[in-house]
Design an enzyme around this catalytic site. Structure first.
Site, mmCIF file in Angstrom:
data_model
loop_
_atom_site.group_PDB
_atom_site.id
_atom_site.type_symbol
_atom_site.label_atom_id
_atom_site.label_comp_id
_atom_site.label_asym_id
_atom_site.label_seq_id
_atom_site.Cartn_x
_atom_site.Cartn_y
_atom_site.Cartn_z
ATOM 1 C CG ASP A 9 -1.982 -1.036 1.227
ATOM 2 O OD1 ASP A 9 -2.330 -1.502 0.024
ATOM 3 O OD2 ASP A 9 -2.534 -1.394 2.274
ATOM 4 C CE1 TYR A 47 3.105 -6.425 4.654
ATOM 5 C CE2 TYR A 47 2.480 -8.602 5.631
ATOM 6 C CZ TYR A 47 2.651 -7.645 4.398
ATOM 7 O OH TYR A 47 2.349 -7.956 3.294
ATOM 8 C CG ASP A 95 -4.762 3.101 5.416
ATOM 9 O OD1 ASP A 95 -5.737 3.808 5.029
ATOM 10 O OD2 ASP A 95 -3.939 2.553 4.414
ATOM 11 N NE ARG A 127 -4.880 -1.159 3.441
ATOM 12 C CZ ARG A 127 -5.766 -1.019 2.714
ATOM 13 N NH1 ARG A 127 -6.757 -0.138 2.765
ATOM 14 N NH2 ARG A 127 -5.548 -1.511 1.508
#
Length: 282
Positions: free
Chosen positions: A50, A78, A92, A184
């Site tokens: 993203d 992550y 987000d 997300r």
């Protein structure tokens, strides 16, 4: 940083190139930048990041583009930050906060306990602000027009999920997950589980399979390797995107946050300068 020099790469024959994606750049932005800078004919990326995520983006060139699907299928790791007590439509910082709920009553034990149900194979619904296709259109194209659409849930696997820092309203995490997992969406679902809502404020992809962000090059490294233009070539000025500027991905809210932060910094600097000048006059 990789021990292999960029000068040793044979991009036309085929290479797997690790890049550390900058904030606000789309994955396509990075591919285009590298393709133009190094004049590579055939190039693609193995897994989208993203615009508001940073970290490992793998590019494949030449014959190595045949390995894109194989690389994309590997597990991902992550790190990042959830903000409890607030939700956004995009899950987000791309869009503005649309709901706020109390969170101060939550204990560290309650927050840690909320992790367990998300381990293993779970059902997850991707965000509407995503590249998922709905009737041939990208979901984010529908979302940015203010429209709604139904996205089906899918099975993903969370292999590891640990909270590395709890400093309410912020919660830092590390996640190892399967292909297709939306962190997300995990932020949204984690907030629902706690009853206060949450959204993602920071995300860094640190690993894909055995490839690690520590071995990745930066776009500055790529730019330094850019071959010189022929002397007789016409030069067309090209505007470069500032590192924290919003792009066509629709980051108006993030841009507003950046503007507010810069305004606060400027005000603090002015106040400090004024205080220092007053002290000198005494």
């Amino acid at each position: 940083m990789s021990t292999k020099s960029l000068a040793d790469f044979d991009f036309e024959t085929g290479e797997v190139l690790l890049l550390n994606k900058p904030l606000t750049w789309t994955s396509f932005d990075v591919v285009r930048k590298v393709k133009n800078a190094l004049r590579i004919k055939k190039i693609g990326h193995a897994g989208t990041l993203d615009p508001l995520a940073t970290g490992l983006l793998i590019l494949c060139t030449g014959r190595k583009t045949k390995e894109i699907d194989l690389i994309q299928a590997q597990e991902k790791e992550y790190t990042g930050t959830f903000r409890l007590g607030e939700t956004t439509p995009s899950f987000d910082l791309e869009t503005a906060v649309d709901m706020a709920r109390p969170y101060a009553h939550l204990t560290e034990e309650q927050i840690q306990a909320a992790v367990t149900p998300f381990l293993g194979h779970i059902q997850q619904t991707p965000p509407l602000f995503s590249a998922v296709k709905i009737d041939g259109k990208r979901a984010y194209e529908i979302a940015r027009k203010g429209l709604d659409a139904e996205i089906k849930a899918k099975t993903v696997e969370i292999k590891a999920f640990e909270l590395t820092r709890i400093a309410l309203p912020e919660v830092d995490f590390r996640i190892v997950c399967s292909k297709g997992t939306y962190v997300r969406s995990l932020a949204r679902d984690f907030g629902l589980a706690l009853g206060c809502g949450a959204h993602l404020t920071r995300l860094v992809r640190t690993r894909i399979g055995e490839y690690r962000v520590e071995d990745a090059f930066t776009l500055d490294d790529i730019q330094a390797l850019r071959p010189p233009r022929p002397e007789d070539a016409q030069r067309t000025p090209r505007a470069e995107r500032p590192g924290t500027a919003p792009n066509r991905a629709g980051l108006q809210y993030f841009a507003a946050l950046q503007a507010d932060a810069l305004a606060v910094q400027a005000r603090q600097a002015a106040e400090e300068a004024a205080a220092s000048e007053a002290a000198d006059e005494q």
